[in-house]
Design a protein around this motif. Sequence first.
Motif, PDB file in Angstrom:
ATOM      1  N   GLN A   8      37.717  33.502  51.815  1.00 30.76           N
ATOM      2  CA  GLN A   8      36.738  32.259  52.161  1.00 30.76           C
ATOM      3  C   GLN A   8      35.378  32.649  51.743  1.00 30.76           C
ATOM      4  O   GLN A   8      34.710  31.815  51.133  1.00 30.76           O
ATOM      5  CB  GLN A   8      37.014  31.992  53.538  1.00 30.76           C
ATOM      6  N   ALA A   9      34.798  33.960  52.043  1.00 30.56           N
ATOM      7  CA  ALA A   9      33.538  34.142  51.840  1.00 30.56           C
ATOM      8  C   ALA A   9      33.226  34.496  50.384  1.00 30.56           C
ATOM      9  O   ALA A   9      31.947  34.312  49.830  1.00 30.56           O
ATOM     10  CB  ALA A   9      33.123  35.673  52.624  1.00 30.56           C
ATOM     11  N   THR A  10      34.134  34.626  49.473  1.00 26.42           N
ATOM     12  CA  THR A  10      34.167  35.291  48.126  1.00 26.42           C
ATOM     13  C   THR A  10      34.417  33.895  47.025  1.00 26.42           C
ATOM     14  O   THR A  10      34.483  34.354  46.020  1.00 26.42           O
ATOM     15  CB  THR A  10      34.498  36.261  47.832  1.00 26.42           C
ATOM     16  N   ALA A  11      34.961  32.912  47.675  1.00 23.41           N
ATOM     17  CA  ALA A  11      35.556  32.029  46.568  1.00 23.41           C
ATOM     18  C   ALA A  11      34.697  31.378  45.513  1.00 23.41           C
ATOM     19  O   ALA A  11      35.104  31.736  44.410  1.00 23.41           O
ATOM     20  CB  ALA A  11      36.139  30.826  47.550  1.00 23.41           C
ATOM     21  N   LYS A  12      33.618  31.113  45.900  1.00 26.05           N
ATOM     22  CA  LYS A  12      32.594  30.392  44.810  1.00 26.05           C
ATOM     23  C   LYS A  12      32.270  31.462  43.839  1.00 26.05           C
ATOM     24  O   LYS A  12      32.105  31.297  42.905  1.00 26.05           O
ATOM     25  CB  LYS A  12      31.642  29.714  45.371  1.00 26.05           C
ATOM     26  N   SER A  13      31.731  32.696  44.475  1.00 24.35           N
ATOM     27  CA  SER A  13      30.988  33.654  43.604  1.00 24.35           C
ATOM     28  C   SER A  13      32.226  34.141  42.766  1.00 24.35           C
ATOM     29  O   SER A  13      32.200  34.578  41.758  1.00 24.35           O
ATOM     30  CB  SER A  13      30.738  34.798  44.382  1.00 24.35           C
ATOM     31  N   SER A  14      33.667  34.297  43.196  1.00 21.39           N
ATOM     32  CA  SER A  14      34.497  34.948  42.434  1.00 21.39           C
ATOM     33  C   SER A  14      35.035  34.011  41.251  1.00 21.39           C
ATOM     34  O   SER A  14      35.153  34.274  40.198  1.00 21.39           O
ATOM     35  CB  SER A  14      36.007  34.979  43.287  1.00 21.39           C
ATOM     36  N   ILE A  15      34.982  32.534  41.492  1.00 24.51           N
ATOM     37  CA  ILE A  15      35.444  31.900  40.527  1.00 24.51           C
ATOM     38  C   ILE A  15      34.030  31.718  39.405  1.00 24.51           C
ATOM     39  O   ILE A  15      34.314  31.658  38.195  1.00 24.51           O
ATOM     40  CB  ILE A  15      35.313  30.419  41.004  1.00 24.51           C
TER      41      ILE A  15
END
Length: 592
Positions: free
Chosen positions: A109-116
């Motif tokens: 949940q914490a990394t979803a946007k940065s990972s994408i």
Amino acid sequence: IDLKIVIIKRMKTPSSYTSIQQREHGSKYNSQNLPSHTPIIGLGCSSFSTFFIPTATKEESEIENDEGVGVSVSVGVGTNSEGAGGVDSSSALSSITATDYELFNNITQATAKSSIDQINTNYRNRINSGDCGGDDSMHTNININANNDVGTGSNRSKEIYHPIIQQWIETIQYAVENGITLLDTAPWYGHGTSEVIIGLWMSSLSSSSCTIISREDMIINTKVGRYDSNIKHQFDFSYDSTIHSVQRSIERMNCAYIDVIQLHDPEFAPNMDVLMEETIPALLYCRDELKVARAIGLTGYPLEVQYAILKRALDLRLDSNSNFGGADGVDGAGGSDAFVFDQCLTYCHFNLHSQALFTKPIGSMDVVATDMTKRGKDDGDNNSMTMTFAQYCHSKSIPLMAAAPLSMGLLTHSSPPPWHPAPEALKDACKKASYIAKSYHVDLPTLALLFALVHGRISCTLLGMSNKEEVDVALKVVKRIGKVVYFEDDDFKERQDNTTGRSDEQEDKGETAAEMGIQMQAALGDVLTSDEKTVLGILLDGRKGPFAKVWLSSNYEWDGMDEADKFWLTVSGGIRSDKAKCEAAEQMKRKT
């Protein structure tokens, strides 16, 4: 010139926007919170994650056990053909490198946007270095011009997305252009990936000079309660986390507000008190005070858990001393007894092998105790002995949606995913159904979807579609179903009442399911081909059909509460699930 032609072909103006059949939803019970109507099918966005990406390149130990993911599953068509004007599905899949898989599968949940963002950046770097496996078509299908601009109209952005991400974005665009304006997602789907994908699409929509639809014309639903793959952090029904999750979902999806915020898989809550004292008050606060959600929904697998929550919430609503009893603005759907939950979403309970949503009496279900354990049958309420969950919702003015008409892959011509919780007897019965359909050259997923869509009491059926080809298949079925006079379960109840008094309870189970199936078959009428009618008749034969034995043995469904018990046993290290539940409940009751 080529780019301009693609834009003209693919973009549509609002006046040429395609509509599909709509059904009454909020208007059915005069709800002020829900959309008045919904499209007959909605886009189940669990498909926008690695949950349903082929994992042939991964070790078996790496495949996540996601038995609760699947309020939807792909329609089962092939993905090896090129979609018109879009990303080639096979190229998109082949472009997923080992590094991409690692990034996808480690998303939280914490990394979803940065990972994408990182996955997209890595892909752009591969383009710049010329390292795309020698297949230029992998990225030339994304409307990229000589300057690496991508987008539509005069507002092209500099973004170049990874092909699988571009494919998902284009799937949403294509579905919406063709009238599938309801998106159903959850933080759990891809651990945030699905919501981020919707946000990327919303951003491209808002920046386009050729907007085909406004936010008000969309229905965007998401959920709270289930989050990451780590079992220690998979569920959180606390007050603070619920509010934070709603706000985070809005930010990810760039959608301003959520149409229906749903309590997700509540059977996995450590106890009922946490839901009543933490989660539900937080949802009410989001709907009635913050105004960031317009309605509240309930979704999960065990019907008995949904019934228990609805009933318990009603009792507390009548208690003015409870956390949400008698509060101003808490009247729900139409101001009736449905004071908290505006709608219910069930999955895998209305399909070819199970019509439990409309046939299984509440009185035959296990009673759900406060500690989320089973406690015998409900024999204290004579009315509940014969009332089904669908009838109960109708009596409380709560509209229904359904999902997983293909039963998370059981009703296809492929094997279900390895995490599927169905009993082996049911899996075998579905294999036989597939064999029968193939022998008549009938597509089982198409037949299953036709069957699922014919019931008029279900406002919208959610179906996972991860590419344009699958959207086209679903739209063809929807076009066929337009000729149907929708079946209502009140018609079935009247006929069922005439068959009561049988002495053999087990025989009743099979004949009740078959009885409803016969009427559903009649409702489909001239929509079915001759071979489809033959196959459907065989499948719904309560004495000799492939599902006859599972209907008699009650193996037509799986035990959702048992799945939750297994989860808590795993959390406890296989020692004491009750201790793990108590510790989790205490953690979830700590408000900041």
